[in-house]
Design a protein around this motif. Sequence first.
Motif, PDB file in Angstrom:
ATOM      1  N   VAL A  14     -11.980  -0.529  -2.263  1.00  0.00           N
ATOM      2  CA  VAL A  14     -11.366  -1.964  -2.310  1.00  0.00           C
ATOM      3  C   VAL A  14     -10.261  -1.927  -3.472  1.00  0.00           C
ATOM      4  O   VAL A  14      -8.947  -2.451  -3.328  1.00  0.00           O
ATOM      5  CB  VAL A  14     -12.353  -2.921  -2.441  1.00  0.00           C
ATOM      6  N   LEU A  15     -10.550  -1.682  -4.603  1.00  0.00           N
ATOM      7  CA  LEU A  15      -9.531  -1.556  -5.861  1.00  0.00           C
ATOM      8  C   LEU A  15      -8.423  -0.747  -5.403  1.00  0.00           C
ATOM      9  O   LEU A  15      -7.060  -1.165  -5.938  1.00  0.00           O
ATOM     10  CB  LEU A  15     -10.401  -1.287  -6.987  1.00  0.00           C
ATOM     11  N   TRP A  16      -8.607   0.553  -5.189  1.00  0.00           N
ATOM     12  CA  TRP A  16      -7.426   1.246  -4.895  1.00  0.00           C
ATOM     13  C   TRP A  16      -6.474   0.750  -3.644  1.00  0.00           C
ATOM     14  O   TRP A  16      -5.469   0.762  -3.749  1.00  0.00           O
ATOM     15  CB  TRP A  16      -8.108   2.712  -4.650  1.00  0.00           C
ATOM     16  N   GLY A  17      -7.219   0.207  -2.674  1.00  0.00           N
ATOM     17  CA  GLY A  17      -6.500  -0.206  -1.664  1.00  0.00           C
ATOM     18  C   GLY A  17      -5.553  -1.519  -1.948  1.00  0.00           C
ATOM     19  O   GLY A  17      -4.479  -1.473  -1.609  1.00  0.00           O
ATOM     20  N   ALA A  18      -6.168  -2.245  -2.629  1.00  0.00           N
ATOM     21  CA  ALA A  18      -5.411  -3.571  -3.214  1.00  0.00           C
ATOM     22  C   ALA A  18      -4.394  -2.809  -4.022  1.00  0.00           C
ATOM     23  O   ALA A  18      -3.385  -3.741  -4.219  1.00  0.00           O
ATOM     24  CB  ALA A  18      -6.319  -4.434  -3.971  1.00  0.00           C
ATOM     25  N   GLY A  19      -4.837  -2.270  -5.081  1.00  0.00           N
ATOM     26  CA  GLY A  19      -3.584  -1.587  -5.923  1.00  0.00           C
ATOM     27  C   GLY A  19      -2.562  -0.886  -5.461  1.00  0.00           C
ATOM     28  O   GLY A  19      -1.282  -1.192  -5.874  1.00  0.00           O
ATOM     29  N   ALA A  20      -2.784  -0.356  -4.158  1.00  0.00           N
ATOM     30  CA  ALA A  20      -1.742   0.461  -3.490  1.00  0.00           C
ATOM     31  C   ALA A  20      -0.593  -0.699  -2.845  1.00  0.00           C
ATOM     32  O   ALA A  20       0.753  -0.475  -2.847  1.00  0.00           O
ATOM     33  CB  ALA A  20      -2.278   1.092  -2.350  1.00  0.00           C
ATOM     34  N   THR A 214      -0.188  -5.246 -12.467  1.00  0.00           N
ATOM     35  CA  THR A 214      -1.597  -5.501 -11.503  1.00  0.00           C
ATOM     36  C   THR A 214      -2.024  -4.462 -10.592  1.00  0.00           C
ATOM     37  O   THR A 214      -3.045  -4.207 -10.557  1.00  0.00           O
ATOM     38  CB  THR A 214      -1.006  -6.587 -10.439  1.00  0.00           C
ATOM     39  N   GLY A 215      -0.892  -3.777  -9.891  1.00  0.00           N
ATOM     40  CA  GLY A 215      -1.253  -2.516  -9.071  1.00  0.00           C
ATOM     41  C   GLY A 215      -1.844  -1.420 -10.280  1.00  0.00           C
ATOM     42  O   GLY A 215      -2.836  -0.714  -9.648  1.00  0.00           O
ATOM     43  N   ALA A 216      -1.398  -0.994 -11.436  1.00  0.00           N
ATOM     44  CA  ALA A 216      -1.891  -0.039 -12.088  1.00  0.00           C
ATOM     45  C   ALA A 216      -3.120  -0.631 -12.469  1.00  0.00           C
ATOM     46  O   ALA A 216      -4.077   0.299 -12.673  1.00  0.00           O
ATOM     47  CB  ALA A 216      -0.895   0.115 -13.406  1.00  0.00           C
ATOM     48  N   ALA A 217      -3.275  -1.708 -13.025  1.00  0.00           N
ATOM     49  CA  ALA A 217      -4.765  -2.111 -13.438  1.00  0.00           C
ATOM     50  C   ALA A 217      -5.730  -1.735 -12.470  1.00  0.00           C
ATOM     51  O   ALA A 217      -6.825  -1.527 -12.534  1.00  0.00           O
ATOM     52  CB  ALA A 217      -4.719  -3.545 -13.948  1.00  0.00           C
ATOM     53  N   LEU A 218      -5.342  -2.281 -11.319  1.00  0.00           N
ATOM     54  CA  LEU A 218      -6.313  -2.027 -10.151  1.00  0.00           C
ATOM     55  C   LEU A 218      -6.901  -0.855  -9.648  1.00  0.00           C
ATOM     56  O   LEU A 218      -7.704  -0.390  -9.601  1.00  0.00           O
ATOM     57  CB  LEU A 218      -5.907  -2.915  -8.741  1.00  0.00           C
ATOM     58  N   THR A 249      -6.102  -0.864   2.245  1.00  0.00           N
ATOM     59  CA  THR A 249      -4.454  -0.928   2.271  1.00  0.00           C
ATOM     60  C   THR A 249      -3.841  -1.418   3.470  1.00  0.00           C
ATOM     61  O   THR A 249      -3.155  -2.497   3.663  1.00  0.00           O
ATOM     62  CB  THR A 249      -3.934   0.376   1.858  1.00  0.00           C
ATOM     63  N   VAL A 250      -4.501  -0.809   4.834  1.00  0.00           N
ATOM     64  CA  VAL A 250      -3.810  -1.241   5.945  1.00  0.00           C
ATOM     65  C   VAL A 250      -4.361  -2.602   6.304  1.00  0.00           C
ATOM     66  O   VAL A 250      -3.419  -3.366   6.860  1.00  0.00           O
ATOM     67  CB  VAL A 250      -4.165  -0.108   7.193  1.00  0.00           C
TER      68      VAL A 250
END
Length: 281
Positions: A14-20, A214-218, A249-250
């Motif tokens: 979830v965190l990687w997907g949102a961060g992307a 925000t992206g990097a932190a996630l 992400t999708v």
Amino acid sequence: MINSWLFWALGAAVLWGAGAIFSKKALATFTPLVYNLVNIPLDVFLLLPFAFYFGFNLAHFTINDFLLLSFIVSSYTLYYYVISLNKLALSGTVLSTYPLITMLLAVLFLGEKLTGAQLIWILILMTGVVLIGLPSRLENVRLEGWFLAALGMAIFSGLADFLAKDLITRVGVGNYFLFIGLAYIPPNLLCFVLDKKGRVWPKIKLSRWPFLLTGAALLVLGSGFFFTALSLGPASVVAPVSSLYAVITVILSFIFLKERLTKVQALGVALAVLGVVFISV
């Protein structure tokens, strides 16, 4: 603490997907080197609390362990260079196969065992992840240098996750988190020396910074969840389940960015979710 590897692996996804989603705009402005350098203090600041939470013992961590950790995290450093060689959809499709390498190495060298049913559902999950990243048009795609780079990166990433599982098992996840921020310095220093063009600091609008940070932190927090999952569960299933970030992400792009979801992507989402459900049963 929640002692379920599935919780932490899904949290990482979830965190990687949102961060992307947030990093997508930032990567269009920053060079891979600058993006990685910005990530170093975030890694130290955000992952150090994990070390204090789990506890650490400096006597159980040697200089050789630190060098191995630097080698492991260099896979994250090189990732942004690889995806910059071609469209993310193309490179990302090849890169998404990395959990298969981790699974193979974990079974062969860590003694992890998979049931026939687990193996089938993992392959179904991975098929779904690949379908999600598959470009809609392939007729003009040429398998040139970007493909070899992406394939090499997939192998390297799979190896890195396998080594991470082994190192965490030996030194403890607390020690791993304590030194991971510092471990990013050697590979990034090497990139700084070699990547002269990448040293250029771009002129960007202030409005771009929230997306970058925000992206990097996630993404950094996602790695914290991922390594916690590795400390609790077998790498052969943690890696495939955490690769579900492509699905996240999708879905988020469809909901918030109003991006079109193709039939192939929808099939990929269904297969990936189905795979996770039955792997965890």
